[in-house]
Design a protein around this motif. Structure first.
Motif, mmCIF file in Angstrom:
data_model
loop_
_atom_site.group_PDB
_atom_site.id
_atom_site.type_symbol
_atom_site.label_atom_id
_atom_site.label_comp_id
_atom_site.label_asym_id
_atom_site.label_seq_id
_atom_site.Cartn_x
_atom_site.Cartn_y
_atom_site.Cartn_z
ATOM 1 N N SER A 203 0.593 -1.380 -0.045
ATOM 2 C CA SER A 203 -0.021 0.059 0.021
ATOM 3 C C SER A 203 0.757 1.334 0.102
ATOM 4 C CB SER A 203 -0.980 0.115 1.314
ATOM 5 O OG SER A 203 -0.057 0.413 2.489
ATOM 6 N N VAL A 204 0.228 2.333 -0.172
ATOM 7 C CA VAL A 204 1.070 3.653 -0.184
ATOM 8 C C VAL A 204 1.646 4.063 1.223
ATOM 9 C CG1 VAL A 204 1.032 6.036 -0.458
ATOM 10 C CG2 VAL A 204 -0.095 4.706 -2.153
ATOM 11 N N ALA A 205 0.810 3.343 2.299
ATOM 12 C CA ALA A 205 1.256 3.726 3.455
ATOM 13 C C ALA A 205 2.690 2.948 3.826
ATOM 14 C CB ALA A 205 0.396 3.303 4.692
ATOM 15 N N THR B 264 2.962 13.035 -9.772
ATOM 16 C CA THR B 264 3.461 12.189 -8.849
ATOM 17 C C THR B 264 4.025 12.787 -7.464
ATOM 18 O OG1 THR B 264 4.530 10.651 -10.440
ATOM 19 C CG2 THR B 264 5.382 10.308 -8.263
ATOM 20 N N ARG B 265 4.665 13.961 -7.658
ATOM 21 C CA ARG B 265 5.116 14.859 -6.568
ATOM 22 C C ARG B 265 3.722 15.396 -5.704
ATOM 23 N NH1 ARG B 265 8.653 17.234 -10.174
ATOM 24 N NH2 ARG B 265 10.778 16.548 -9.787
ATOM 25 N N ALA C 90 2.940 14.062 -2.109
ATOM 26 C CA ALA C 90 2.921 15.044 -1.107
ATOM 27 C C ALA C 90 1.511 15.066 -0.137
ATOM 28 C CB ALA C 90 3.056 16.317 -1.643
ATOM 29 N N GLN C 91 0.347 14.887 -1.117
ATOM 30 C CA GLN C 91 -1.045 14.848 -0.390
ATOM 31 C C GLN C 91 -0.985 13.567 0.672
ATOM 32 O OE1 GLN C 91 -3.686 14.880 -3.421
ATOM 33 N NE2 GLN C 91 -3.276 17.320 -4.133
ATOM 34 N N VAL D 183 9.382 10.910 -0.693
ATOM 35 C CA VAL D 183 9.910 10.188 -1.897
ATOM 36 C C VAL D 183 10.783 11.324 -2.764
ATOM 37 C CG1 VAL D 183 7.723 8.755 -2.028
ATOM 38 C CG2 VAL D 183 7.782 10.864 -3.332
ATOM 39 N N ASP D 184 11.581 10.580 -3.518
ATOM 40 C CA ASP D 184 12.428 11.525 -4.549
ATOM 41 C C ASP D 184 11.835 11.114 -5.810
ATOM 42 O OD1 ASP D 184 14.034 12.946 -2.570
ATOM 43 O OD2 ASP D 184 15.264 11.033 -2.064
ATOM 44 N N VAL D 185 11.592 11.922 -6.398
ATOM 45 C CA VAL D 185 10.900 11.633 -7.848
ATOM 46 C C VAL D 185 12.100 11.605 -8.829
ATOM 47 C CG1 VAL D 185 9.293 12.317 -9.680
ATOM 48 C CG2 VAL D 185 8.719 12.495 -7.385
#
Length: 292
Positions: free
Chosen positions: A104-106, A125-126, A130-131, A136-138
């Motif tokens: 999951s995103v979590a 993606t950023r 962020a939301q 993360v580093d894109v």
């Protein structure tokens, strides 16, 4: 006349040309490599890359554009959608390697570690991560993002998919859908040419023409002779847009003719039900345009 920016190549270009042709706005150009064309003598078309169309429309180089909703969102420009054209459907998804343990995103950066995310859509993606509050580093790439985790370039990808098969083939698991996309008819906010009423009317007419073709593609026109005594049940079978049209048949007191617009998805069952009610002479045709 309005200037419309259209995709210059690929499946999106083919589907766009087919839609405009079906709407009576045939693409007329001087050759296959021409960068401009007439659309049925009503509009001017320019052919550019799909990813450049949001910029062209936002900057006023074109009044209207057809491009993917994913590209509109990635551009971040103030644009308005007037019609979902229904083709080019896909999803922008978060995906990770099957053996990564990410489900999951979590799970992304849950220990405070900044994970790397490879994508062709860095702006979307950023905003998404962020939301979600995930660190993360894109890593922007120009294509084939699905290979990035296998090369150690990134831990996660954000990539487009239609069926998910390409991701699965490359050992990736979908985690979450970021955005659903399809081709849209777009203008700058406020409409073409600063709200000029003539240009606005041209835009409204264009939307009606294209929408009528899209609406017709999922409908069929059905005609049948049915027993007069079964007319009440026939009306339940053929609700149509506003109920069936009932027409008297010359020299027949037992039968009437009914005409109706019905869903293409249910036409098999509709014909079966009409036959069970004594319907005969059933004819089904495609519809080119449907303006309610």
């Amino acid at each position: 006349m309005l200037r419309i920016a259209l995709p210059n190549k690929g499946r999106l270009s083919e589907d766009t040309r087919e839609l405009f042709n079906d709407a009576g706005l045939e693409v007329r150009s001087s050759g296959e490599r021409a960068l401009t064309a007439s659309l049925g003598g009503e509009f001017e078309a320019i052919f550019v890359r799909a990813q450049d169309i949001p910029e062209f429309v936002a900057d006023g180089a074109a009044d209207v554009g057809v491009t993917g909703w994913d590209l509109v969102n990635e551009s971040g420009r103030p644009l308005t959608s007037h019609l979902d054209l229904g083709f080019g459907r896909c999803r922008l998804v978060v995906a990770a390697r099957e053996d990564s343990g990410i489900r999951s995103v979590a799970d992304i950066g849950k220990d405070g570690e900044r994970m790397r995310v490879a994508t062709v859509f860095p702006n979307i993606t950023r905003r998404f991560f962020a939301q979600a509050g995930r660190p993360v580093d894109v890593v922007p790439v120009s294509g084939a993002a699905e290979i990035a985790p296998h090369l150690g370039i990134a831990d996660v990808v954000v990539d487009l998919t239609s069926t998910g098969s390409t991701l699965r083939v490359n050992g990736l698991r979908e985690i979450e859908t970021v955005l659903r996309s399809s081709a849209h008819l777009i203008t700058a906010e406020g409409g073409p040419r600063n709200g000029d009423p003539d240009r606005r009317q041209e835009l409204d007419d264009l939307v009606v023409a294209l929408a009528s073709v899209i609406r017709a593609r999922s409908q069929r026109y059905l005609m049948a002779n049915v027993p007069r005594k079964a007319l009440a049940q026939v009306r339940d079978v053929l609700p149509g847009l506003n109920g069936p049209t009932v027409i008297e048949i010359a020299e027949s007191s037992q039968y009437v003719a009914v005409h109706a617009v019905v869903s293409a998805a249910t036409i098999y069952r509709t014909i079966s039900q009409l036959r069970a009610l004594g319907g005969e002479g059933i004819l089904v045709t495609r519809i080119e345009r449907l303006v309610p």
